[in-house]
Design a protein around this motif. Sequence first.
Motif, short mmCIF file in Angstrom:
data_model
loop_
_atom_site.label_atom_id
_atom_site.label_comp_id
_atom_site.label_asym_id
_atom_site.label_seq_id
_atom_site.Cartn_x
_atom_site.Cartn_y
_atom_site.Cartn_z
N PHE A 134 18.93 16.53 -7.35
CA PHE A 134 18.80 15.15 -7.82
C PHE A 134 19.39 15.02 -9.22
O PHE A 134 20.14 14.08 -9.50
CB PHE A 134 17.33 14.72 -7.86
N LEU A 135 19.04 15.92 -10.11
CA LEU A 135 19.52 15.84 -11.48
C LEU A 135 21.05 15.91 -11.53
O LEU A 135 21.69 15.16 -12.28
CB LEU A 135 18.91 16.95 -12.32
N LYS A 136 21.63 16.78 -10.73
CA LYS A 136 23.09 16.92 -10.71
C LYS A 136 23.75 15.71 -10.05
O LYS A 136 24.75 15.20 -10.56
CB LYS A 136 23.48 18.21 -9.99
N LYS A 137 23.19 15.24 -8.95
CA LYS A 137 23.75 14.09 -8.23
C LYS A 137 23.83 12.87 -9.13
O LYS A 137 24.81 12.13 -9.11
CB LYS A 137 22.89 13.78 -7.00
N TYR A 138 22.79 12.66 -9.92
CA TYR A 138 22.75 11.49 -10.79
C TYR A 138 23.30 11.77 -12.19
O TYR A 138 23.13 10.97 -13.10
CB TYR A 138 21.33 10.92 -10.84
N GLU A 139 23.92 12.94 -12.34
CA GLU A 139 24.60 13.33 -13.58
C GLU A 139 23.68 13.23 -14.79
O GLU A 139 24.04 12.70 -15.85
CB GLU A 139 25.88 12.50 -13.77
N ILE A 140 22.47 13.77 -14.61
CA ILE A 140 21.50 13.80 -15.69
C ILE A 140 21.62 15.14 -16.39
O ILE A 140 21.49 16.19 -15.76
CB ILE A 140 20.07 13.59 -15.14
N GLU A 141 21.88 15.11 -17.68
CA GLU A 141 21.99 16.35 -18.45
C GLU A 141 20.61 16.99 -18.57
O GLU A 141 19.62 16.30 -18.83
CB GLU A 141 22.56 16.08 -19.83
N PHE A 142 20.53 18.29 -18.36
CA PHE A 142 19.25 18.98 -18.46
C PHE A 142 19.49 20.44 -18.80
O PHE A 142 20.58 20.96 -18.60
CB PHE A 142 18.47 18.88 -17.13
N LYS A 143 18.45 21.07 -19.31
CA LYS A 143 18.44 22.51 -19.53
C LYS A 143 17.43 23.07 -18.55
O LYS A 143 16.27 22.66 -18.54
CB LYS A 143 18.04 22.84 -20.97
#
Length: 154
Positions: A134-143
């Motif tokens: 989900f985080l990658k699909k919606y291009e959400i930056e995360f560590k």
Amino acid sequence: MANTYHQIYIQLIFAVQGRHSLLKKEFRQDFFKVISSMIKELGHFPIIVNGMSDHVHCLVGLNPDKKISDLVKDLKTNSSHFLKDKKWVPGSFKWQNGYGVFSYSRSHLNNVYEYILNQEYHRKRTFKEEYLGFLKKYEIEFKEEYVFEFIQDE
């Protein structure tokens, strides 16, 4: 006086602390109905609540007069108390810190609804793979070290 019109749909995802499988099949659907009622009591429109033994997905029509962070905080607090009062979970119960929230247009609701409805049947990925997806699909930056505490044997 002019009216305010809105159409805001979000999916909330949050997990049991330590990703322990505490939401047992015997009571899970009843618990999800309770969460749905809580969402309504908090002033939002519950569309579907479902999940697995270690996490929950909620599709919600959001009330724009209320903050998402307040919804999640109150939902986690109230549902934890509910589980403790019902003694459905042995020992103490806690949700992990944090949550995911993703927005959708009305045209995507049916697909999101089906995805949430069929949680048990599309279980080809671990929760970690699903959530990071989900985080990658919606291009959400995360560590990754700050994303939920995941069990090492996944």
